[in-house]
Design an enzyme around this catalytic site. Structure first.
Site: not given
Length: 400
Positions: A230, A353
């Protein structure tokens, strides 16, 4: 005869936000996607792209009536025709999160038929200096920068205010071969890793570091510095915590972690199922699988399969209690969703996402007997239009 408004300046009132970092306006029956504007503003917008269809793209080059949410961008190249790395530097943090929430709501409504209120949650750290992983590109003079929006043109940078200082200082002061891309990553120990990507057919060149240290889910992780992790320093631990709360895998149960990366969520599932359970981690990247096996060597209940998820699931005959998936931006897709549903898990935790891809997959799950039970959204990419969502899907008849 097709229209071409390219270069034309339009005076218009900006409407609602749309997915992609722009807002929608309408002129003479055509849709205009306007960047660098906010809903309700009156602006002069210059058309930057027009293919003659029912829409065109434009930049707000002058604001006639500003929104109360408008602020001065902290970066001098976050404006029309300049760097394409950020979308919302001209909005307050609260307004950015509200805009992203509206986008998630709209995608779920349009693509999945769900009308749900959404709140985008702020992660600790603020709007600037959160980006720990970045890929710069060198212009013809060897200056590192980022590309303009929807363009290959490089905008050279003296700084990138959303990127951590270590990554900026390791790349921007130097000169690089024209056209090369340069990746910089700062890990949890503050070490900066840099590699140069000299172009198609040539091997990457490591300049600094190579193996990053990260921390999440109560573990230290060692992994390829430029592999998947991330970008926001608070994201991995936050998502692991939510996945754990929603997965609720039983001791001795079977669980799947799909698109597993180095096994962040597999570690969470393994702790829940215990030594008598089984966790299947599926990942297509060979280096990620290698790193995952090394990092989770103490969790013998985790087994790894290296391959495309759709191919691995085609051969599976087991029935997991829980499935966690974190697919790429395009989403899992119908084939993978249908194979997950055919395995019959009680719960599916989906980390996404892209809200449009999530909404499409949620609709496919709904057609296979799963309902969206919970959703949380996080501002893991401040100043940009990107937003991370975690969704809990439950098999109809097994939820609360």
């Amino acid at each position: 005869m097709s229209l071409d408004w390219t270069g034309r300046t339009l005076e218009l009132t900006v409407g609602a936000v749309a997915h992609g970092g722009h807002c929608v306006a309408r002129v003479d029956g055509r849709v205009v996607f306007v960047r660098h504007a906010l809903p309700g503003e009156r602006v002069l917008a210059e058309v930057t792209e027009d293919t003659g269809k029912s829409f065109c793209r434009a930049d707000a080059v002058r604001v006639l009536t500003p929104s109360p949410d408008r602020v001065e961008p902290p970066c001098p190249v976050a404006g029309p025709g300049l760097c394409g790395g950020c979308d919302w530097q001209h909005a307050t943090g609260r307004a950015q999160r509200e805009l992203k929430a509206r986008v998630v709501e709209e995608q779920l409504s349009r693509l999945a038929g769900l009308d749900l209120p959404v709140t985008v949650e702020e992660l600790p750290g603020g709007l600037l200096r959160w980006r720990t992983r970045v890929r710069f590109v060198a212009d013809a003079e060897g200056r590192a920068g980022l590309r303009a929006h929807r363009s290959h043109r490089v905008v050279p940078l003296a700084d990138c205010p959303i990127t951590v200082r270590g990554a900026v200082d390791a790349v921007l002061p130097e000169r690089w071969p024209a056209g090369d891309e340069i990746e910089a990553t700062e890990d949890a120990d503050g070490e900066v890793h840099v590699r140069r990507l000299p172009g198609r057919g040539k091997r990457p060149e490591r300049r600094r570091g190579g193996v990053a240290v990260q921390r999440a889910a109560g573990r230290d992780w060692r992994l390829a510095a430029h592999g998947f992790w991330q970008v926001h320093p608070e994201a991995a631990d936050t998502f692991a915590r939510v996945v754990g709360e929603w997965a609720q895998a039983s001791p001795g149960a079977r669980a799947w972690d799909l698109y597993a990366g180095v096994g962040l969520f597999a570690a969470v599932l393994a702790e829940q199922v215990g030594p008598s359970g089984r966790v299947l981690a599926v990942e297509s990247g060979r280096r990620a699988v290698s790193d995952g096996k090394a990092n989770l060597a103490d969790l013998r209940q985790v087994s790894w399969r290296c391959g495309q998820v759709e191919h691995v699931l085609r051969d599976r005959r087991d029935s997991p209690e829980v499935v966690v998936l974190d697919p790429p931006r395009k989403g899992a897709g119908r084939q993978v969703v249908e194979r997950i549903a055919a395995a019959g898990p009680e719960r599916v935790v989906y980390v996404a996402c892209d809200p449009a891809a999530l909404a499409r997959d949620v609709a496919t799950f709904a057609g296979r007997g799963y309902r969206l039970a919970r959703l949380r959204a996080f501002d893991a990419f401040p100043m940009t239009h990107h937003v991370e969502c975690v969704a809990l899907l439950e098999r109809v008849g097994t939820g609360d």
